[in-house]
Design a protein around this motif. Sequence first.
Motif, PDB file in Angstrom:
ATOM      1  N   ALA A 163      37.090  16.345 -10.050  1.00  0.00           N
ATOM      2  CA  ALA A 163      38.346  15.650  -9.770  1.00  0.00           C
ATOM      3  C   ALA A 163      38.566  14.510 -10.752  1.00  0.00           C
ATOM      4  O   ALA A 163      39.690  14.286 -11.231  1.00  0.00           O
ATOM      5  CB  ALA A 163      38.336  15.129  -8.336  1.00  0.00           C
ATOM      6  N   ILE A 168      40.378   8.018  -6.886  1.00  0.00           N
ATOM      7  CA  ILE A 168      40.237   9.291  -6.184  1.00  0.00           C
ATOM      8  C   ILE A 168      39.765   9.020  -4.758  1.00  0.00           C
ATOM      9  O   ILE A 168      38.941   8.126  -4.526  1.00  0.00           O
ATOM     10  CB  ILE A 168      39.213  10.208  -6.893  1.00  0.00           C
ATOM     11  N   VAL A 186      38.134  11.316  -1.502  1.00  0.00           N
ATOM     12  CA  VAL A 186      37.620  12.603  -1.039  1.00  0.00           C
ATOM     13  C   VAL A 186      37.190  12.446   0.414  1.00  0.00           C
ATOM     14  O   VAL A 186      36.412  11.547   0.744  1.00  0.00           O
ATOM     15  CB  VAL A 186      36.413  13.086  -1.868  1.00  0.00           C
ATOM     16  N   VAL A 216      41.666  15.816  -0.791  1.00  0.00           N
ATOM     17  CA  VAL A 216      41.510  14.969  -1.974  1.00  0.00           C
ATOM     18  C   VAL A 216      42.861  14.396  -2.373  1.00  0.00           C
ATOM     19  O   VAL A 216      43.900  15.042  -2.188  1.00  0.00           O
ATOM     20  CB  VAL A 216      40.899  15.764  -3.157  1.00  0.00           C
ATOM     21  N   TYR A 233      29.307  16.559  -2.207  1.00  0.00           N
ATOM     22  CA  TYR A 233      30.634  16.570  -2.824  1.00  0.00           C
ATOM     23  C   TYR A 233      30.625  16.000  -4.241  1.00  0.00           C
ATOM     24  O   TYR A 233      31.659  15.942  -4.901  1.00  0.00           O
ATOM     25  CB  TYR A 233      31.603  15.738  -1.977  1.00  0.00           C
ATOM     26  N   ALA A 250      33.625  15.770  -6.923  1.00  0.00           N
ATOM     27  CA  ALA A 250      34.194  14.476  -7.317  1.00  0.00           C
ATOM     28  C   ALA A 250      34.210  14.320  -8.833  1.00  0.00           C
ATOM     29  O   ALA A 250      35.166  13.781  -9.399  1.00  0.00           O
ATOM     30  CB  ALA A 250      33.407  13.339  -6.671  1.00  0.00           C
TER      31      ALA A 250
END
Length: 371
Positions: free
Chosen positions: A355, A338, A340, A41, A348, A352
């Motif tokens: 994040a 972001i 990933v 990430v 995910y 996410a």
Amino acid sequence: NLSTAGCISFLVQFCQQAMGEFQELHDKMQQMLQQTPAIAVALVRDGAVVHSAAAGEASGVEADAEKTVFMTASISKLMNAVLCMQMVERGELELDQDINEYLGISVRNPNFPDAQITTRSLLTHTSGIRDDEYAVNLVGRWKVMGADCLTTLDTYVHERLLSDAARSIWSSLSPPGEASYHYSNAGATLVGWVIECASGRSLPHLAQERIFDVVGMPRSKYTLAEAQALPNSDLAMPHRGPGELVGHYGLGEFPAAGLRSTVMDLGRFLQEFTAAQNRLLSPDSLAEMFPADYQQGLAWWGQDATYGSQQRGIWEHGGCMEGVRTHIYLYPEQRAGIVVLTNAPCHYQTFARLATGVLFSRCDEECATRT
């Protein structure tokens, strides 16, 4: 020396605070290893990667945010869009010109033979090409296990879009440009050929010169052979899940889904779109790529896209194919984003969201400090 001791104490406290800030994120990454062998990430803000991390293993070594190379799947399409706008700026391409002017052959929807196909309609997935995703998911003509697919884009277009067997790939309801949104890997691959014909250069070489070398993406490659030749070639091999290998593979639709990269390379790409001054594109090109109403973005998913969150305030793009799951998020108003990357078809989204929360919390804290 008291001053030295003070500096060391400050650095220790700073590092402890930073680690605490991201500890929840790192803990969640460890949990994600139940679904994927490796995950990476990068968090981006105001033109810089503010945090990056990796967990798991790739090629028998510990995954590393800077070194580990993942297949990025459909994030590859974003490079097409940048190259197209750069070519517009250089006078090499017009978005609304008939692509046949660049290809030197006739590419038409057989159901609407008089309707022009434009680069814009291909980038916005409104060209009327209505393919499924078998060419990136089924081994055969367009997908090769353990090696690169050597089929040229010229051959791909003739066989996949222009042969008698290809008629069903074209919409019979609406002409290009008026067709409803239909996400198309074939359309993105056709864009790749337009780029090559209009520029006189191969897409990988053009991307290397105009994107990768500019922002610093030394471990981003379109071919498996080039990725394997990188120093410390830590490739995250696609998996169906932990311990369930898929293996490396090459794609004929490489402009749509063939780019391999690291999370730091893509973080450096994404940071250009959060910076005060973008080194890749002019303000006019950015406005063209990201319309203010979040509709019909060039390659990026906005509110009108079939996939993604379909929310105002976010541009994004995901990648999903056998043994690969990736996503890139851009929040223009917050100048944040972001990346990933994983090498298995994991879920995910919760990660996410976490994040995003960590990144936005950091943004809020910095804004409060400034005021």
